[in-house]
Structures are given as C-alpha cells and as structure tokens.
Design a protein around this motif. Sequence first.
Motif, PDB file in Angstrom:
ATOM      1  N   ILE A 280       7.191 143.294  85.657  1.00 30.95           N
ATOM      2  CA  ILE A 280       6.971 142.934  87.567  1.00 30.95           C
ATOM      3  C   ILE A 280       7.928 142.613  88.174  1.00 30.95           C
ATOM      4  N   ASP A 281       8.993 142.047  86.804  1.00 25.92           N
ATOM      5  CA  ASP A 281      10.724 142.222  87.899  1.00 25.92           C
ATOM      6  C   ASP A 281      11.136 143.497  88.105  1.00 25.92           C
ATOM      7  N   MET A 282      10.770 144.235  86.751  1.00 30.28           N
ATOM      8  CA  MET A 282      10.929 146.002  87.550  1.00 30.28           C
ATOM      9  C   MET A 282      10.284 146.277  88.957  1.00 30.28           C
ATOM     10  N   ARG A 283       9.460 145.769  89.087  1.00 31.62           N
ATOM     11  CA  ARG A 283       8.940 146.666  90.089  1.00 31.62           C
ATOM     12  C   ARG A 283       8.921 145.887  91.375  1.00 31.62           C
ATOM     13  N   LYS A 284       9.863 144.465  91.395  1.00 31.04           N
ATOM     14  CA  LYS A 284      10.352 144.060  92.727  1.00 31.04           C
ATOM     15  C   LYS A 284      11.753 144.274  92.612  1.00 31.04           C
TER      16      LYS A 284
ATOM     17  N   GLN B 263      20.858 149.782  82.363  1.00 30.30           N
ATOM     18  CA  GLN B 263      21.490 150.072  83.728  1.00 30.30           C
ATOM     19  C   GLN B 263      21.797 148.913  84.002  1.00 30.30           C
ATOM     20  N   LEU B 264      21.085 147.690  85.146  1.00 32.28           N
ATOM     21  CA  LEU B 264      21.563 147.206  86.150  1.00 32.28           C
ATOM     22  C   LEU B 264      21.597 146.027  85.526  1.00 32.28           C
TER      23      LEU B 264
ATOM     24  N   MET C 119      13.363 158.261  84.419  1.00 26.00           N
ATOM     25  CA  MET C 119      14.189 157.059  84.195  1.00 26.00           C
ATOM     26  C   MET C 119      12.996 155.898  84.277  1.00 26.00           C
ATOM     27  N   ASP C 120      12.520 155.476  83.101  1.00 26.26           N
ATOM     28  CA  ASP C 120      11.425 153.722  83.031  1.00 26.26           C
ATOM     29  C   ASP C 120      11.907 152.486  83.087  1.00 26.26           C
ATOM     30  N   ASP C 121      11.171 152.111  82.858  1.00 29.54           N
ATOM     31  CA  ASP C 121      11.958 150.449  83.102  1.00 29.54           C
ATOM     32  C   ASP C 121      13.084 149.773  82.082  1.00 29.54           C
TER      33      ASP C 121
END
Length: 512
Positions: free
Chosen positions: A6-10, A67-68, A59-61
């Motif tokens: 969910i965080d990655m979607r945001k 990288q982030l 690039m997947d989650d």
Amino acid sequence: MANRRIDMRKIRAVLRLHYEAHQSRRSIARSLGMSRDAVTDYLTRAAAAKLTWPLPASMDDAELERQLFPLVITSGAKRKAEPNWAEIHQELKRKGATLQVLHEEYLAAHPGGIGYSLFCERHREFATTLKRYMRQTYVAGERVFVDYAGPTMVVVDRVSGAIRYAQIFVGVLGASNYIYAEAHWTQSLPDWIAAHVRMFEHFGAVPSVVVCDNLKSAVTKASRTEPVVNATYQAMADHYGSVILPARARKPKDKAKVEGSVLIVERWILFRLRKRVFTSLGELNEAIRELLVDVNARPFRKLSGCRQSALDAIDRPAMRTLPASPYEYAEFHKVRVGMDYRVEVDSCPYSVPFQLAGREVELRVTAATVEILHGGKRVASHARGTGSVPVIDEQHLEAAHRHFGMWQAEQALEWAGATGTHVRHFLETLLAGIKVREQGYRAHIGLKKLARDFGSDRLDAACRRAIEIGAHSVANVRSILRNNLDRQPADLQEPREASFDHPNIRGAHYYH
C-alpha cells in the motif's frame, strides 16, 4: 507485506501527481491523505535515485523500495546483540516478571544493547510468531484448566464381554503447558472430584486457580457474572486453598488452553490407543500414563525445553504445597429437619438438636460420617449408620422425650437389680407379659417414682409381697406401700379359716 505494498502504491501516486499532473506538494498530500513532509521526503528520495515518471515497466515494488530506501552500511559498525526472545517469553511467565526488569538484565549482560522501546517492539513481533493459544501470558503456578475430551474409550469386560465407555479427563497448567489426563467411568461428581485430587497429587503441588467448564458436577447455576459452584467442588477447592473460576458459557476462548490440550490428547494418545483392547479401567490408565510421559517430554517447536522441564522450572516451584492429607469426598445436601428432629440419609434417620425441628439445615455426608450444619456451624455429627436403624444422640432429645426415646429394657433391669433383688424379679415378670414398648417404659418410670417416694428398701419389700400374692402391676405395689403392708409380718397376711361353728358355714368336711 500488505501494508508495504500500500505504501508503494502511494509513492507511485505521489510521483505521478508531481511529474505528470504537476500538482503541488500540498494538494498531493491532501489528495492522498498524508502529510506534506512525507510527500517531500518521497520526492527527495526519488530525485536522489534519479527516478522520473513514468517508471520503467520492469520496476516492481521491491526494486522501487530498494532504490528509494537503500541500506546504509556504516563501516566498522557492529550489530547490537539480539536477546534470546524464547527465553524472554518464558521468563515473563514467572510471577512478578516485567519487560522492564528483563531489559535491565539484558543490558547488564550486553552493555550498549538495544533500547527499551525497541526491546518491547521486538518482543511483540516475536510473540506474534507463536501459536494462538500461547499468546496469552500465564503467571507461573497460577492456573490449571480442566475439561473432558469429546471421544470416549471402549473398555470390554473380560468375563461377560460387556462394553463400557470411559470418559477422558484432561488438565493443563497455564504457564508450562504440562498436560495431565486420566480415564474414569462417568462425569458425575465423585469421579470429577477424584480426578482433581489425583491430578494435584500427580503435579506434586496445587495451583491457585482452577478454570473449569460449566458441567453440572462443577457449576450448579451458570452465570456470566456470578456462577454458583457446586458445594462439594467448592469444599475441595477450600481444602487445597484454590479458587474455582468457571468459564463463561459458550465461550471456548476462556479455556482455549485446555481446548488445545484436549486436541493433543485426542491425537497423540487416544488415536494411538484406538486399536488396543482394554479389559479394565486400570489397564487403560496405565497406557494413558505411558503416552503422557512421551507427550510432556516432546520439545517445544519455538521455545527451549519441553512441558516436563517447564513444569519443573516454572510452575511447580510457584504452586502451593499439598496439604497433609488428601481431600475426603463429601456431598452437601440442604434438607428440612422433621418435627421428630431427625433427618434421613439413605433411609437411615439421624438425630438433630431438638431446637432445630422444622428448620433448614445442610448435611455434609462422607463415607464415614454425617455432619449437620446450621448457619455455617456444625451442630451434630454421627458415624454413618447401616440399614434403617436410627442413629440417635440422647443429647439431641428434648428432656421430656429423652428417657422414653432412649429407654431400653436392659437398662431398666440394671436399675432394678441395683435397687433390690425383689424389684428386679418383679420387673422381669412384668416385662415378660408386656406387648408394647410403652408399657415397659411406664412400669419402669412408675417403680422409680415409688423408690423416690418410699425408698429402695420399702420398694423391695413391697415387690416381695406382690410376688407372694401373685400381683403383677405397679398399682398393686403402690397399694401395698400406701397401706404399709410391706411392714407387716408375712404370717399376718396369710389367709386363715374361721374356727367357729354356724348354721350357714358348711366347713371343710362338706367338700370331701
């Protein structure tokens, strides 16, 4: 992982709104329901990683997260020592244990270790990896959970071939998970109490609380707030210094510990014995005991040790010591005393102090005694009688009834013999002719009154006169005493024929 996706979607939405829709950071934060600082942080990290929109399709989650949020490795840094969470979890079961004290002990052994907040967080994470029934923390030596297994075991009579079904009683200690099991015939009160007594003896100690189901042998009135415990069960708990805590009706979570242990007994004991043929209850219990040793010795999957070692190290040292003598089974019954101040147990009457006639009392009945309780105090105690012969304590009888109720012909004759030989002879003759007990009692009381009024010597002499003239009633003796005939010489009382002639007297020769 769900929260991380969910965080990655945001984060993807932040990048899209910033690079594609050219929204401000404030509007992005308002649109996605997050803080402006979080939006700024994500955009800064994306710029540092040289990411733009749209992101590469490959690039997947996981790659985006790497990288982030790259791992920061400090050269020469040492990882802080991790506590032994299994050991920490076991220590928490001891009475008085807290995470703060355990954290201080951890820092004493590992200076510079992780802080208290992280210590608590890591322990919570470890606890979530355990099975559900182990999530609750039980104080050492505090609770034992008891219940019956659903399946029964078949016992075949060796002689007749008759089949009987044995009930399986299961008990488990809260902290150590140590399991006890045995077979008995019924779930009735005597078997229920006897199973507890044997369980405590097997533990070698007594827990503070017994958590039970709402079966009739344990609870006479089920209630969520004020259940009424069976009087016999409560008396057993008082003897051992324990507290009975019935589970809420239809709430298996209150006794989840024993529910899980029942499954263990069914799977690892009863299932393994399913093909064996048992001809006695003792033979079945011997087989159960052998498999119990194996079950309690099995190592825990995620904790160190086993149930047996946990019992020896955690539960048993914290439990109460056994009393000097085991509990003597006793049943309690509330009854009303009859107007003859007697109560009945198994058709045998027992006396109660006459002041309690018509009152409600409580009986405590054991194999050897019958105790009568009133107002919480014992007012009478009798040895168990046999048959229907009344068990009477003469001290319980009212003064007016005591002599009659306890009167025995043998005792009356003993008194008569001590008063005088003629008195005993007269009373023996009188008792030989009576038909009902009351007649003998009244004759005895009448003679005792004459002895008080005229003295033992005159009564003995009067009885001698009554025997000589063939009198067989107390009234005759009383008449002799009142007319002082007992003081006259015997020859004055002998009948004499007339010595004079008269025309109206025929004389003795007429009859010969």
